[in-house]
Design a protein around this motif. Structure first.
Motif, PDB file in Angstrom:
ATOM      1  N   SER A  41       0.821  -1.211   0.000  1.00 11.54           N
ATOM      2  CA  SER A  41       0.000   0.000   0.000  1.00 11.54           C
ATOM      3  C   SER A  41       0.854   1.259   0.000  1.00 11.54           C
ATOM      4  CB  SER A  41      -0.944   0.010   1.197  1.00 11.54           C
ATOM      5  OG  SER A  41      -0.219  -0.038   2.402  1.00 11.54           O
ATOM      6  N   THR A  42       1.979   1.257   0.692  1.00 10.28           N
ATOM      7  CA  THR A  42       2.866   2.422   0.713  1.00 10.28           C
ATOM      8  C   THR A  42       3.433   2.684  -0.667  1.00 10.28           C
ATOM      9  OG1 THR A  42       3.445   1.955   2.988  1.00 10.28           O
ATOM     10  CG2 THR A  42       4.920   3.406   1.780  1.00 10.28           C
ATOM     11  N   ASN A  43       3.840   1.625  -1.352  1.00  9.40           N
ATOM     12  CA  ASN A  43       4.411   1.798  -2.685  1.00  9.40           C
ATOM     13  C   ASN A  43       3.381   2.317  -3.668  1.00  9.40           C
ATOM     14  OD1 ASN A  43       7.030   0.944  -2.056  1.00  9.40           O
ATOM     15  ND2 ASN A  43       6.373  -1.172  -2.126  1.00  9.40           N
ATOM     16  N   VAL A  44       2.173   1.864  -3.555  1.00 13.73           N
ATOM     17  CA  VAL A  44       1.121   2.341  -4.444  1.00 13.73           C
ATOM     18  C   VAL A  44       0.853   3.822  -4.182  1.00 13.73           C
ATOM     19  CG1 VAL A  44      -1.323   2.110  -5.047  1.00 13.73           C
ATOM     20  CG2 VAL A  44       0.093   0.071  -4.769  1.00 13.73           C
ATOM     21  N   LEU A  45       0.845   4.212  -2.922  1.00 18.69           N
ATOM     22  CA  LEU A  45       0.660   5.628  -2.596  1.00 18.69           C
ATOM     23  C   LEU A  45       1.811   6.461  -3.140  1.00 18.69           C
ATOM     24  CD1 LEU A  45      -0.646   5.370   1.072  1.00 18.69           C
ATOM     25  CD2 LEU A  45      -1.960   5.981  -0.969  1.00 18.69           C
ATOM     26  N   GLY A  46       3.034   5.956  -3.046  1.00 19.61           N
ATOM     27  CA  GLY A  46       4.192   6.666  -3.581  1.00 19.61           C
ATOM     28  C   GLY A  46       4.103   6.842  -5.082  1.00 19.61           C
ATOM     29  N   THR A  47       3.614   5.837  -5.772  1.00 19.49           N
ATOM     30  CA  THR A  47       3.430   5.936  -7.216  1.00 19.49           C
ATOM     31  C   THR A  47       2.395   6.999  -7.541  1.00 19.49           C
ATOM     32  OG1 THR A  47       3.987   3.606  -7.441  1.00 19.49           O
ATOM     33  CG2 THR A  47       2.842   4.634  -9.290  1.00 19.49           C
ATOM     34  N   GLY A  48       1.360   7.091  -6.720  1.00 18.80           N
ATOM     35  CA  GLY A  48       0.348   8.136  -6.907  1.00 18.80           C
ATOM     36  C   GLY A  48       0.952   9.525  -6.817  1.00 18.80           C
ATOM     37  N   GLU A  49       1.894   9.705  -5.900  1.00 21.80           N
ATOM     38  CA  GLU A  49       2.571  10.998  -5.767  1.00 21.80           C
ATOM     39  C   GLU A  49       3.380  11.316  -7.020  1.00 21.80           C
ATOM     40  OE1 GLU A  49       2.418  13.441  -3.195  1.00 21.80           O
ATOM     41  OE2 GLU A  49       0.645  12.194  -2.933  1.00 21.80           O
ATOM     42  N   LEU A  50       4.027  10.316  -7.590  1.00 22.53           N
ATOM     43  CA  LEU A  50       4.795  10.543  -8.808  1.00 22.53           C
ATOM     44  C   LEU A  50       3.894  10.947  -9.969  1.00 22.53           C
ATOM     45  CD1 LEU A  50       7.416   7.657  -8.649  1.00 22.53           C
ATOM     46  CD2 LEU A  50       7.767  10.081  -8.180  1.00 22.53           C
ATOM     47  N   ILE A  51       2.715  10.376 -10.017  1.00 24.30           N
ATOM     48  CA  ILE A  51       1.764  10.746 -11.067  1.00 24.30           C
ATOM     49  C   ILE A  51       1.283  12.176 -10.848  1.00 24.30           C
ATOM     50  CG2 ILE A  51      -0.558  10.270 -11.972  1.00 24.30           C
ATOM     51  CD1 ILE A  51       0.092   7.270 -11.416  1.00 24.30           C
ATOM     52  N   ARG A  52       1.096  12.538  -9.596  1.00 24.40           N
ATOM     53  CA  ARG A  52       0.626  13.883  -9.270  1.00 24.40           C
ATOM     54  C   ARG A  52       1.683  14.948  -9.546  1.00 24.40           C
ATOM     55  NH1 ARG A  52      -1.741  14.478  -3.380  1.00 24.40           N
ATOM     56  NH2 ARG A  52      -0.685  16.449  -3.284  1.00 24.40           N
ATOM     57  N   TYR A  53       2.963  14.570  -9.428  1.00 28.46           N
ATOM     58  CA  TYR A  53       4.071  15.511  -9.617  1.00 28.46           C
ATOM     59  C   TYR A  53       5.008  14.991 -10.709  1.00 28.46           C
ATOM     60  CZ  TYR A  53       2.357  17.258  -5.187  1.00 28.46           C
ATOM     61  OH  TYR A  53       1.551  17.757  -4.192  1.00 28.46           O
ATOM     62  N   PRO A  54       4.635  15.179 -11.972  1.00 31.11           N
ATOM     63  CA  PRO A  54       5.431  14.613 -13.075  1.00 31.11           C
ATOM     64  C   PRO A  54       6.870  15.132 -13.120  1.00 31.11           C
ATOM     65  CG  PRO A  54       3.671  16.024 -13.911  1.00 31.11           C
ATOM     66  CD  PRO A  54       3.467  15.890 -12.442  1.00 31.11           C
ATOM     67  N   GLN A  55       7.116  16.332 -12.613  1.00 29.37           N
ATOM     68  CA  GLN A  55       8.496  16.840 -12.604  1.00 29.37           C
ATOM     69  C   GLN A  55       9.377  15.994 -11.683  1.00 29.37           C
ATOM     70  OE1 GLN A  55       9.697  18.676 -14.693  1.00 29.37           O
ATOM     71  NE2 GLN A  55       8.039  19.901 -15.509  1.00 29.37           N
ATOM     72  N   LEU A  56       8.817  15.540 -10.583  1.00 22.40           N
ATOM     73  CA  LEU A  56       9.558  14.676  -9.675  1.00 22.40           C
ATOM     74  C   LEU A  56       9.907  13.363 -10.363  1.00 22.40           C
ATOM     75  CD1 LEU A  56      10.703  13.979  -6.883  1.00 22.40           C
ATOM     76  CD2 LEU A  56       8.397  13.283  -6.209  1.00 22.40           C
ATOM     77  N   LEU A  57       8.978  12.796 -11.085  1.00 21.59           N
ATOM     78  CA  LEU A  57       9.218  11.554 -11.828  1.00 21.59           C
ATOM     79  C   LEU A  57      10.327  11.768 -12.847  1.00 21.59           C
ATOM     80  CD1 LEU A  57       8.600   8.642 -12.503  1.00 21.59           C
ATOM     81  CD2 LEU A  57       6.742   9.470 -13.979  1.00 21.59           C
ATOM     82  N   LYS A  58      10.285  12.873 -13.580  1.00 22.99           N
ATOM     83  CA  LYS A  58      11.329  13.162 -14.574  1.00 22.99           C
ATOM     84  C   LYS A  58      12.689  13.260 -13.907  1.00 22.99           C
ATOM     85  CE  LYS A  58       8.382  15.484 -17.887  1.00 22.99           C
ATOM     86  NZ  LYS A  58       8.024  16.760 -18.523  1.00 22.99           N
ATOM     87  N   LYS A  59      12.750  13.891 -12.750  1.00 22.87           N
ATOM     88  CA  LYS A  59      13.999  14.036 -12.022  1.00 22.87           C
ATOM     89  C   LYS A  59      14.551  12.677 -11.586  1.00 22.87           C
ATOM     90  CE  LYS A  59      16.047  16.381  -8.061  1.00 22.87           C
ATOM     91  NZ  LYS A  59      15.810  17.293  -6.944  1.00 22.87           N
ATOM     92  N   ILE A  60      13.672  11.820 -11.086  1.00 23.27           N
ATOM     93  CA  ILE A  60      14.078  10.488 -10.646  1.00 23.27           C
ATOM     94  C   ILE A  60      14.577   9.666 -11.826  1.00 23.27           C
ATOM     95  CG2 ILE A  60      13.214   8.282  -9.745  1.00 23.27           C
ATOM     96  CD1 ILE A  60      11.364   9.989  -7.939  1.00 23.27           C
ATOM     97  N   LEU A  61      13.850   9.712 -12.934  1.00 23.51           N
ATOM     98  CA  LEU A  61      14.254   8.941 -14.119  1.00 23.51           C
ATOM     99  C   LEU A  61      15.574   9.448 -14.682  1.00 23.51           C
ATOM    100  CD1 LEU A  61      10.807   8.492 -15.878  1.00 23.51           C
ATOM    101  CD2 LEU A  61      12.109   6.781 -14.589  1.00 23.51           C
ATOM    102  N   LYS A  62      15.781  10.736 -14.635  1.00 20.93           N
ATOM    103  CA  LYS A  62      17.021  11.330 -15.144  1.00 20.93           C
ATOM    104  C   LYS A  62      18.214  10.886 -14.314  1.00 20.93           C
ATOM    105  CE  LYS A  62      19.185  15.743 -16.141  1.00 20.93           C
ATOM    106  NZ  LYS A  62      19.066  17.185 -16.044  1.00 20.93           N
ATOM    107  N   ASN A  63      18.038  10.762 -13.000  1.00 26.73           N
ATOM    108  CA  ASN A  63      19.137  10.391 -12.109  1.00 26.73           C
ATOM    109  C   ASN A  63      19.419   8.906 -12.064  1.00 26.73           C
ATOM    110  OD1 ASN A  63      19.676  13.045 -11.378  1.00 26.73           O
ATOM    111  ND2 ASN A  63      18.155  13.022  -9.740  1.00 26.73           N
ATOM    112  N   ASN A  64      18.553   8.099 -12.632  1.00 27.17           N
ATOM    113  CA  ASN A  64      18.774   6.648 -12.639  1.00 27.17           C
ATOM    114  C   ASN A  64      19.113   6.242 -14.001  1.00 27.17           C
ATOM    115  OD1 ASN A  64      18.372   6.020  -9.908  1.00 27.17           O
ATOM    116  ND2 ASN A  64      16.200   6.341 -10.185  1.00 27.17           N
TER     117      ASN A  64
END
Length: 64
Positions: A41-64
């Motif tokens: 459930s925590t991981n699913v909630l975290g994924t929801g946050e990434l969907i809500r904040y696409p810039q954060l997702l882009k930053k994470i993908l860029k750093n990995n």
């Protein structure tokens, strides 16, 4: 990504991850390791946050 999957397998999250025996079934069908997330459930909630904040997702993908 293929080398990561072949080394570590994939992780199942959400409702499907709570089905008894799903990791073995999927592993048999996919022929690589399948893991269940420890905190589904925590991981699913975290994924929801990434969907809500696409810039954060882009930053994470860029750093990995």
């Amino acid at each position: 990504m293929i080398s990561d999957i072949s080394q570590n397998g994939i992780y199942l999250y959400g409702g499907a991850a709570s089905i008894i025996g799903i990791e073995q079934y999927m592993s048999d069908k996919l022929t690589f390791k399948v893991n269940l997330a420890d905190t589904v459930s925590t991981n699913v909630l975290g994924t929801g946050e990434l969907i809500r904040y696409p810039q954060l997702l882009k930053k994470i993908l860029k750093n990995n």
